[in-house]
Scaffold this active site. Structure first.
Site, short mmCIF file in Angstrom:
data_model
loop_
_atom_site.label_atom_id
_atom_site.label_comp_id
_atom_site.label_asym_id
_atom_site.label_seq_id
_atom_site.Cartn_x
_atom_site.Cartn_y
_atom_site.Cartn_z
CG ASP A 175 29.54 21.66 30.99
OD1 ASP A 175 30.17 20.95 31.81
OD2 ASP A 175 29.99 21.94 29.87
CB ALA A 220 38.24 27.33 25.55
CB VAL A 249 33.62 30.35 22.37
CG1 VAL A 249 32.59 29.42 21.81
CG2 VAL A 249 32.99 31.65 22.83
N GLY A 253 32.39 26.02 29.46
CA GLY A 253 30.92 25.92 29.52
C GLY A 253 30.17 26.97 28.74
CB SER A 254 31.03 29.12 25.79
OG SER A 254 31.47 28.08 24.96
CB SER A 255 27.48 25.33 24.35
OG SER A 255 27.84 24.25 25.16
#
Ligand code: MEV
Length: 321
Positions: free
Chosen positions: A151, A102, A100, A105-107
């Site tokens: 993203d 990093a 995350v 594109g986690s969000s």
């Protein structure tokens, strides 16, 4: 009992990050690592978010999520959505299957997966990409300030995409191609919003020069996409390294990222670059599949958790019970 499981991929930017915010094209692809969201009927509303474990690397604990990404941002988004859709009591489980904050594109992936799962649970139909984008982008704006949209668009579209930062839309797409990439985590965490702002400062100070860099990034991205279509891995690698130099020039690389980029080439990778906002986060390198094992072993033993990613070309991943 009605259960909906939704999987949304993460993403990697191959060419053009940061410059895409200022109108250049960029190339990104969805990865075969996912956020999974489950929605189940319950007697009360509950939300659980699990990030990858907190591994200890060389005496250092990697925090997931890092301090500046408060889980509350995600919790508020989720709870507000349950109200918006008037969903009532449900149990919502979010499992993030990759690092995350990093550059992966986690969000955007969490926002897309939660939106799709709750909408499908409530209305019994899967929402269109446009509907998900409009809702999920609100979380992106809250976390990143001024996102280019690459993203979310990449995650929702799947495959490898050529994204136009001026028109804010995907202008070309590749649905196949067997590429082996290694992602290496510097385990340093950073805020995308802050890094995007630091690049804007350069633009304000020296706009003519900056605009030239934007057109170089635009050229790199268009050319890079052509090379991906031709599967010319050697040239793609060289172009990745050139792109890394450009990102270093605008101050978003770090000593670790530069070191890993050089080390990857020494170990026989075709090319390497930081991916996403930089300032820490992850390095991505392209290599022959036979070389991948040695590079993985070296980076892991140096204390940089590394794993293979491939572009995810698959369709909707959604399960009902
Ligand atoms: C973040 O994944 C990519 C950046 O170019 C920001 C954006 O495009 O919104 C750094």
């Amino acid at each position: 009992m009605k259960i909906v499981n939704v999987y949304e991929p993460g993403k990697v930017i191959l060419f053009g990050e940061h410059f895409v915010v200022h109108g250049s094209k960029a190339v990104a692809f969805a990865i075969d690592k996912f956020v999974k969201v489950s929605v189940t009927k319950s007697d009360f509303l509950s939300v659980e978010i699990s990030f990858p474990g907190d591994p200890v690397i060389k005496d250092k604990v990697i925090r997931h999520p890092p301090e500046h990404v408060s889980s509350n941002v995600f919790l508020n988004y989720i709870v507000n959505l349950t109200r918006k859709f008037n969903i009532g009591n449900v149990r919502i489980n979010v499992e993030v299957g990759f690092p995350v904050a990093a550059g992966l594109g986690s969000s955007a992936s969490i926002a897309a997966a939660v939106t799709k799962a709750l909408y499908t649970y409530k209305y019994g139909i899967v929402p269109s990409k446009e509907v998900i984008y409009e809702i999920a982008n609100q979380l992106e704006v809250e976390i990143h300030g001024n996102p280019s949209g690459i993203d979310l668009n990449t995650i929702l579209e799947r495959g490898i995409v050529l994204y136009d930062g001026l028109e804010k839309r995907i202008v070309n797409k590749l649905d196949s191609g067997d590429f082996t990439f290694i992602v290496s985590d510097t385990i340093d965490r950073r805020s995308t919003g802050k890094l995007v702002k630091s690049v804007s400062l350069i633009k304000n100070e020296m706009s003519d020069l900056f605009n030239m860099l934007v057109s170089i990034a635009d050229k790199i991205s268009s050319y890079g996409f052509e090379l991906l279509v031709k599967n010319d891995v050697e040239k793609i690698g060289r172009l990745m390294s050139i792109n890394h130099g450009l990102l270093s020039a605008i101050g978003v690389s770090t000593t670790k990222l530069d070191y890993l980029a050089h080390r990857a080439i020494e170990l026989g990778a075709y090319g390497a670059k930081l991916t996403g906002a930089g300032g820490g986060g992850c390095l991505i390198c392209l290599c022959e599949s036979q070389k991948a094992k040695e590079i993985l072993q070296t980076f892991n033993s140096l204390g940089y958790p590394s794993f293979i990613v491939k572009p995810y070309y698959g369709d909707e991943k959604i399960e009902y019970e």
